[in-house]
Design an enzyme around this catalytic site. Structure first.
Site, PDB file in Angstrom:
ATOM      1  N   ASP A 182      -5.460   7.782  10.831  1.00  0.00           N
ATOM      2  CA  ASP A 182      -4.067   7.451  11.108  1.00  0.00           C
ATOM      3  C   ASP A 182      -3.603   7.914  12.472  1.00  0.00           C
ATOM      4  O   ASP A 182      -4.006   8.965  12.975  1.00  0.00           O
ATOM      5  CB  ASP A 182      -3.158   8.054  10.032  1.00  0.00           C
ATOM      6  CG  ASP A 182      -3.350   7.381   8.692  1.00  0.00           C
ATOM      7  OD1 ASP A 182      -3.443   6.154   8.681  1.00  0.00           O
ATOM      8  OD2 ASP A 182      -3.408   8.085   7.670  1.00  0.00           O
ATOM      9  N   GLU A 220       0.855  -1.181   0.000  1.00  0.00           N
ATOM     10  CA  GLU A 220       0.000   0.000   0.000  1.00  0.00           C
ATOM     11  C   GLU A 220       0.894   1.235   0.000  1.00  0.00           C
ATOM     12  O   GLU A 220       1.841   1.327   0.779  1.00  0.00           O
ATOM     13  CB  GLU A 220      -0.879   0.041   1.250  1.00  0.00           C
ATOM     14  CG  GLU A 220      -1.913  -1.058   1.343  1.00  0.00           C
ATOM     15  CD  GLU A 220      -2.693  -0.970   2.640  1.00  0.00           C
ATOM     16  OE1 GLU A 220      -2.555   0.055   3.360  1.00  0.00           O
ATOM     17  OE2 GLU A 220      -3.428  -1.913   2.953  1.00  0.00           O
TER      18      GLU A 220
END
Length: 258
Positions: free
Chosen positions: A55, A44
């Protein structure tokens, strides 16, 4: 999409993650190729964003450094061009909806096809608003990878019906980042998904140790992000050996479960 299926077919795959342009352009390209050479079956590529809501601090700090360096979407595409000189490992973008929308959905997906980027993950695009994007992605043969969480509940069949490439099962609540303990609930969700589809299933969020890599034997792959970004953060000038040893160790854990 066939490349993704092929990469995850052995049921013990390892998916790595890197922030495009971190710690700088040259090292980022090298370290992504290093991950592929170490045995990552799919990688990714995170596109830095100013407000990455999913995140944790490790990836947020990397995003911030990349943005401070002035990286733009075109720089990410240029990075992929460099990576493709040295590896054919399947790649997927992980980004947020706004940068893709601003660039233009069709233009972005067309660029992905030309660069041989097989899929994209956009965790903040609501399920109810995905139809137009999915239609364009299908036209360009790109996978739109769906996320399933521990709280997806009754929405699971609908999410699965939208999925292509692989399905990303979020192993724990909250944001990305290494965790000392992980819930076994993800295995139950993987089992439910496999009753609904043959699309490969990967488990991620928080996996960072050998023992954790062995927890999710029901999944076709595990995804490791923050731990790899942390290695690069700690060894920005020469992370190759550390990345290689870590990935090979985690791959060994996966092989031990099958």
């Amino acid at each position: 999409m066939n490349e993704i299926t092929q990469a995850l077919k052995n049921k013990n795959a390892f998916i790595g993650f890197a922030v495009a342009g971190y710690p700088n352009f040259e090292k980022s390209a090298k370290y992504i190729v290093d991950m592929a050479n170490a045995g990552a079956d799919l990688i990714e590529i995170g596109i830095a964003f100013s407000d990455p809501s999913a995140d944790g601090p490790t990836i947020m700090n990397a995003d911030q450094k990349v943005l401070e360096n002035g990286s733009k979407t075109e720089d990410v595409f240029r990075l992929i061009t460099e990576i493709r000189k040295d590896t054919n490992v399947p790649l997927v973008f992980l980004t947020y909806t706004n940068p893709v929308f601003k660039y233009g959905y069709e233009k972005f997906l067309s660029k992905m096809k030309s660069l041989d980027v097989q899929g994209i993950i956009m965790p903040d695009m609501p399920l109810e608003e995905q139809e137009a994007f999915i239609n364009i992605a299908q036209q360009y043969g790109r996978a739109f990878i769906q996320l399933v969480t521990l709280q997806s509940g009754n929405r699971l069949p609908k999410i699965v019906s939208h999925a292509s490439g692989f399905i990303y099962v979020v192993s724990s609540l909250g944001i990305t980042g290494s965790r000392h303990k992980l819930s076994n609930e993800a295995n139950e969700i993987v089992t439910r998904i496999k009753e609904l589809t043959d699309i490969p299933v990967a488990v991620g969020f928080g996996i960072n140790t050998y023992d954790q890599a062995k927890l999710f034997s029901s999944a076709d792959a595990i995804i490791v992000g923050s731990a790899l970004v942390k290695i690069i953060e700690e060894h920005p000038d020469d992370a190759t050996t550390y990345l290689t040893e870590f990935i090979q160790k985690m791959k060994g854990a996966r092989n031990a479960t099958n």
